[in-house]
Design an enzyme around this catalytic site. Structure first.
Site, mmCIF file in Angstrom:
data_model
loop_
_atom_site.group_PDB
_atom_site.id
_atom_site.type_symbol
_atom_site.label_atom_id
_atom_site.label_comp_id
_atom_site.label_asym_id
_atom_site.label_seq_id
_atom_site.Cartn_x
_atom_site.Cartn_y
_atom_site.Cartn_z
ATOM 1 N N ARG A 148 0.981 -1.176 0.013
ATOM 2 C CA ARG A 148 0.035 -0.096 0.110
ATOM 3 C C ARG A 148 0.792 1.100 0.047
ATOM 4 O O ARG A 148 2.158 1.224 0.582
ATOM 5 C CB ARG A 148 -0.898 -0.052 1.287
ATOM 6 C CG ARG A 148 -1.611 -0.963 1.267
ATOM 7 C CD ARG A 148 -2.998 -0.568 2.363
ATOM 8 N NE ARG A 148 -2.653 -1.249 3.717
ATOM 9 C CZ ARG A 148 -1.912 -0.361 4.607
ATOM 10 N NH1 ARG A 148 -1.988 1.128 4.603
ATOM 11 N NH2 ARG A 148 -1.363 -0.869 5.625
ATOM 12 N N TYR A 151 -1.087 -3.645 -6.828
ATOM 13 C CA TYR A 151 -0.986 -4.575 -5.655
ATOM 14 C C TYR A 151 -2.310 -4.419 -4.827
ATOM 15 O O TYR A 151 -3.068 -3.442 -4.817
ATOM 16 C CB TYR A 151 0.045 -3.862 -4.641
ATOM 17 C CG TYR A 151 0.039 -4.297 -3.452
ATOM 18 C CD1 TYR A 151 0.493 -5.556 -3.131
ATOM 19 C CD2 TYR A 151 -0.449 -3.565 -2.306
ATOM 20 C CE1 TYR A 151 0.550 -6.269 -1.965
ATOM 21 C CE2 TYR A 151 -0.701 -4.117 -1.124
ATOM 22 C CZ TYR A 151 -0.045 -5.493 -1.076
ATOM 23 O OH TYR A 151 -0.258 -6.131 0.469
ATOM 24 N N LYS A 185 -9.586 -2.380 1.265
ATOM 25 C CA LYS A 185 -9.305 -1.265 2.335
ATOM 26 C C LYS A 185 -10.050 0.020 1.788
ATOM 27 O O LYS A 185 -10.553 1.004 2.523
ATOM 28 C CB LYS A 185 -7.682 -0.909 2.046
ATOM 29 C CG LYS A 185 -6.838 -2.104 2.707
ATOM 30 C CD LYS A 185 -7.175 -2.655 3.984
ATOM 31 C CE LYS A 185 -6.140 -3.359 4.460
ATOM 32 N NZ LYS A 185 -6.403 -4.005 5.910
ATOM 33 N N HIS A 242 -11.073 -2.127 11.057
ATOM 34 C CA HIS A 242 -9.958 -2.923 10.850
ATOM 35 C C HIS A 242 -9.759 -3.986 11.993
ATOM 36 O O HIS A 242 -8.768 -4.142 12.809
ATOM 37 C CB HIS A 242 -8.657 -2.128 10.547
ATOM 38 C CG HIS A 242 -7.376 -2.931 10.041
ATOM 39 N ND1 HIS A 242 -6.196 -2.316 10.304
ATOM 40 C CD2 HIS A 242 -7.559 -3.692 9.247
ATOM 41 C CE1 HIS A 242 -5.226 -3.143 9.739
ATOM 42 N NE2 HIS A 242 -5.989 -3.831 8.832
ATOM 43 N N SER A 297 -1.528 -3.388 10.881
ATOM 44 C CA SER A 297 -0.964 -4.409 10.073
ATOM 45 C C SER A 297 0.282 -5.193 10.616
ATOM 46 O O SER A 297 1.021 -4.549 11.133
ATOM 47 C CB SER A 297 -0.540 -3.781 8.474
ATOM 48 O OG SER A 297 -1.756 -3.012 8.059
ATOM 49 N N CYS A 324 0.648 -7.375 12.943
ATOM 50 C CA CYS A 324 0.407 -7.375 14.552
ATOM 51 C C CYS A 324 -0.370 -8.619 14.839
ATOM 52 O O CYS A 324 -0.784 -8.518 15.924
ATOM 53 C CB CYS A 324 -0.014 -6.008 14.966
ATOM 54 S SG CYS A 324 1.256 -4.842 15.203
ATOM 55 N N THR A 367 -4.697 -11.796 11.532
ATOM 56 C CA THR A 367 -4.939 -13.164 10.812
ATOM 57 C C THR A 367 -4.471 -14.186 11.979
ATOM 58 O O THR A 367 -5.307 -15.536 11.670
ATOM 59 C CB THR A 367 -4.070 -13.461 9.515
ATOM 60 O OG1 THR A 367 -4.506 -12.430 8.443
ATOM 61 C CG2 THR A 367 -4.541 -14.766 8.950
ATOM 62 N N ASP A 422 -9.707 -9.411 8.919
ATOM 63 C CA ASP A 422 -9.146 -8.192 8.549
ATOM 64 C C ASP A 422 -10.016 -7.064 8.915
ATOM 65 O O ASP A 422 -9.767 -5.763 9.208
ATOM 66 C CB ASP A 422 -8.689 -8.183 7.179
ATOM 67 C CG ASP A 422 -7.783 -6.995 6.996
ATOM 68 O OD1 ASP A 422 -6.703 -6.835 7.713
ATOM 69 O OD2 ASP A 422 -7.872 -6.212 5.900
ATOM 70 N N ARG A 439 1.804 -12.307 -0.237
ATOM 71 C CA ARG A 439 0.406 -12.364 0.226
ATOM 72 C C ARG A 439 -0.150 -13.745 -0.316
ATOM 73 O O ARG A 439 0.446 -14.280 -1.588
ATOM 74 C CB ARG A 439 -0.366 -11.489 -0.003
ATOM 75 C CG ARG A 439 0.002 -10.144 0.544
ATOM 76 C CD ARG A 439 -0.822 -9.753 1.881
ATOM 77 N NE ARG A 439 -0.212 -8.610 2.640
ATOM 78 C CZ ARG A 439 -0.836 -8.183 3.721
ATOM 79 N NH1 ARG A 439 -2.175 -8.687 4.150
ATOM 80 N NH2 ARG A 439 -0.376 -7.160 4.525
HETATM 81 P P1 GTP Z 1 -2.640 -7.216 7.865
HETATM 82 O O1 GTP Z 1 -3.043 -8.320 7.195
HETATM 83 O O2 GTP Z 1 -1.490 -6.600 7.248
HETATM 84 O O3 GTP Z 1 -3.774 -6.368 8.398
HETATM 85 O O4 GTP Z 1 -1.988 -7.751 9.303
HETATM 86 P P2 GTP Z 1 -2.422 -8.875 10.419
HETATM 87 O O5 GTP Z 1 -2.839 -8.021 11.866
HETATM 88 O O6 GTP Z 1 -3.341 -9.643 9.928
HETATM 89 O O7 GTP Z 1 -0.912 -9.258 10.432
HETATM 90 P P3 GTP Z 1 -0.653 -10.956 10.593
HETATM 91 O O8 GTP Z 1 -1.331 -11.971 11.301
HETATM 92 O O9 GTP Z 1 0.016 -11.411 9.295
HETATM 93 O O10 GTP Z 1 0.775 -10.918 11.503
HETATM 94 C C1 GTP Z 1 1.957 -11.506 11.586
HETATM 95 C C2 GTP Z 1 3.008 -10.929 12.270
HETATM 96 O O11 GTP Z 1 2.793 -10.923 13.726
HETATM 97 C C3 GTP Z 1 4.117 -12.236 12.203
HETATM 98 O O12 GTP Z 1 5.369 -11.384 12.286
HETATM 99 C C4 GTP Z 1 3.935 -13.010 13.752
HETATM 100 O O13 GTP Z 1 5.065 -13.751 13.938
HETATM 101 C C5 GTP Z 1 3.318 -11.993 14.537
HETATM 102 N N1 GTP Z 1 2.483 -12.407 15.608
HETATM 103 C C6 GTP Z 1 1.068 -12.964 15.499
HETATM 104 N N2 GTP Z 1 0.718 -13.198 16.707
HETATM 105 C C7 GTP Z 1 1.707 -13.274 17.488
HETATM 106 C C8 GTP Z 1 2.213 -13.455 18.784
HETATM 107 O O14 GTP Z 1 1.085 -14.042 19.683
HETATM 108 N N3 GTP Z 1 3.275 -13.407 19.506
HETATM 109 C C9 GTP Z 1 4.002 -12.877 18.737
HETATM 110 N N4 GTP Z 1 5.287 -12.398 19.372
HETATM 111 N N5 GTP Z 1 4.010 -12.486 17.420
HETATM 112 C C10 GTP Z 1 2.906 -12.450 16.935
HETATM 113 MN MN MN Z 2 -4.058 -10.177 8.079
HETATM 114 MN MN MN Z 3 -5.133 -5.242 7.232
#
Ligand code: GTP
Ligand code: MN
Ligand code: MN
Length: 581
Positions: A70, A198, A207, A227, A249, A251, A254, A278, A367
């Protein structure tokens, strides 16, 4: 012909006049149509076929290397008055934006086919759903929209019935980063995107529509577009509570949406159901509760880091009928990314021979696109036109220090302050330097289609007589120790924190009141089999008064950024907490 159909036809005709395509194709969403598009993309190089034995109907797309994410600095909210977009958005005058975009679009589809993509965000028969039409010159966008939305004939029928729809115009243009804009016209319910293929820039249902335009529309109609993931937690008694959670994002949305409970929990009968990963649209129901739908029909998830260990549900859904964008690939044509526990990459995301010294095999923002129906934990309740009633809302971010593992807000007003104050740190340096705190209210900084001050006021407005609102919590899976290691195991073990939250909802769990919210005592969390030492757990659940005092000062300054649009109630809540500290 209905007047709605006439308005859709007129718009399509006017876009064709401007962009001059060789052909116009109205998408019906059928398998046959998809098969023809895939064939076309295999022929023109947009798609590479993956291993048919291990990954039937799976394809790899390699985007232009300068078009992989993005583009927030090229994303604009174009309202008549700049203050309505707010300091949280880039603003451009709508007339000027239209002039710029018309100049870019003029003749841009010569030699190409223009696809008209009718889609519905949310179950096709839900009163909470909203429709849109995306016009695009990218068959890759069509193929992704087919997975991510209810796309085609049924959506078009609903549009013809209802009349109102969001108009999205997209052209990949020259894929030139210097000729790229993502424009939103919330007052016109329209989106114009140029120069990027993208995901977030090009799949306009996601989004652009379901967050930026929908958040604006939701404010005028009395609902919320957020979100957030949506997940159902079923306890051993068979009761399911639904929870929505906003994390910025990358964090962990998923991950949490597809959580697999620890062994002991599974044996006891706990189950986790995925509704969405999401986006969440929340509407107040007749009974005063908030009802949520996932407007999407698929997942567009980050590939790197997804593994049997971190997200086995995701791995299980990715071995057929999926599109991979910018991942690496093995010698026998299987998708590969960093974090995978098996396989060896042969080609990197740009199609070059993989060389560790050059960089990762998969782009860090590579992705997968896959239908939600392929997720083993996906629940039929996600298709319920009424949505699911929410018992809790969670806000979370990456905070190496300060923010405890979990906090419960006292009430809705306090919870809105917690959401508004959300922040996530840039990855902490190995030297242990304090990460830079960037505010990301409700994880909506890149996505709110209007002034955050007005947005906070809209959130507060749900607290009215008769409302039975979800409890609000704050979590932080990302606390680090002095060595920079995560203190909490996270992933499946987050179930332990969810259990405490749900027991707070049903009045079965204990908490300690503090000025910044209610905290569990270490004994209130089930840590059996975790191997977490008592000191670490204690630290995860301790209130750092001096740190919070400084935090409240910083939050005060942040709320001032939105001037008199920030609700007084929120400022007063912050001042009260600061005084108690
Ligand atoms: P978008 O799809 O971009 O909106 O992001 P999202 O919030 O879905 O992020 P996603 O689940 O893909 O985040 C993955 C990142 O978070 C990776 O670096 C994981 O290792 C980390 N992660 C997810 N859950 C945990 C957790 O419980 N502990 C830690 N330490 N890391 C986590
Ligand atoms: Mn996600
Ligand atoms: Mn997102």
């Amino acid at each position: 012909m209905s007047s709605q159909l006439a308005s859709l036809n007129d718009w399509v005709a006017s876009v064709a006049q401007l962009t001059q395509p060789d052909a116009i194709h109205w998408c019906d969403g059928s398998d046959a149509e998809n098969a023809r598009l895939v064939e076309l993309m295999l022929a023109n190089g947009d798609l590479v076929k993956l291993n048919e034995q291990t990954h039937p109907n799976c394809y790899l797309h390699r985007s232009s290397p300068s078009d992989v994410a993005r583009v927030e600095h090229l994303t604009f909210v174009c309202t008549r008055h700049p203050a309505d977009a707010g300091p949280n958005n880039n603003w451009m005058d709508p007339a000027e934006a239209h002039r710029e975009m018309d100049a870019l679009y003029a003749g841009c589809m010569r030699g190409r086919t223009m696809y008209v993509v009718p889609y519905c965000m949310g179950p096709i028969d839900s009163p909470l759903s909203r429709c849109g039409v995306e016009i695009t010159d990218s068959p890759y966008v069509v193929a992704n929209m087919r997975i991510m939305t209810r796309m085609g004939a049924a959506a078009q029928a609903r549009i013809e019935r209802e009349g109102s729809f969001v108009k999205g115009l997209h052209s990949i243009g020259e894929l030139d980063p210097n000729r790229r804009f993502i424009m939103h016209f919330p007052e016109e319910l329209s989106i114009q995107s140029y120069g990027s293929g993208y995901g977030g820039n090009a799949l306009l249902g996601k989004k652009c529509h379901a967050l930026r335009i929908a958040s604006y529309q939701a404010r005028t109609e009395g609902w919320l577009a957020e979100h957030m993931l949506i997940v159902g937690i079923e306890n051993p008694q068979g009761e399911t509570h639904y929870v929505a959670a906003a994390f910025p994002s990358a964090c962990g949305k998923t991950n949490l949406a597809m959580l697999i409970p620890p062994e002991g929990y599974r044996r006891a009968g706990w189950k986790v159901w995925t509704v969405g990963d999401d986006i969440c649209w929340m509407h107040p129901g007749a009974d005063g509760r908030l009802y949520a739908i996932n407007p999407e029909a698929g997942f567009f998830g980050v590939a790197p880091g997804t593994s049997e260990k971190t997200n086995a549900n995701a791995m299980a859904m990715l071995d057929h009928d999926a599109i991979f964008t910018n991942t690496g690939v093995t010698a026998d044509g299987q998708p590969w990314w960093e974090g995978m526990t098996s396989g060896t990459p042969a080609k990197d995301w740009q199609g070059r021979d993989y060389d560790k010294a050059v960089g990762p095999a998969a782009h860090p923002n590579s992705r997968f696109t896959v239908s939600a129906k392929q997720c083993p934990s996906y629940t039929a309740k996600a298709e319920d036109p009424q949505g699911v009633p929410l018992s809790a809302i969670i806000f979370g971010g990456r905070r190496a220090s300060l923010v405890p593992l979990v906090l419960e807000a006292r009430d809705w007003t306090h919870g809105v302050l917690v959401g508004a104050s959300m922040a996530s740190e840039t990855t902490a340096a190995a030297t242990g330097a304090v990460g830079v705190v960037r505010r990301d209210s409700m994880a909506m900084k890149p996505f709110a289609g209007y002034n955050f001050g007005d947005y906070f006021a809209h959130w507060l407005s749900f607290d009215k007589p008769g409302a039975k609102l979800p409890k609000i919590f704050q979590v932080n899976w990302f606390r680090k120790d002095a060595d920079g290691k995560f203190m909490w195991p996270g992933f499946g073990d987050n179930m332990r924190v969810l259990e405490w939250m749900l027991k707070r909802v049903t009045g079965q769990a204990h908490a300690v009141e503090t000025p910044v919210g209610n905290l569990p005592l270490p004994a209130d969390l089930d840590t059996e089999g975790l191997g977490l030492d008592a000191a670490t757990l204690e630290q995860l659940l301790t209130l750092d008064r001096a740190g919070w005092k400084a935090e409240m000062e910083s939050i005060g300054e942040y709320l001032e950024e939105f001037g008199d649009r920030t609700p007084e109630v929120l400022k007063a809540e912050r001042a009260r907490i600061a005084a108690q500290l």
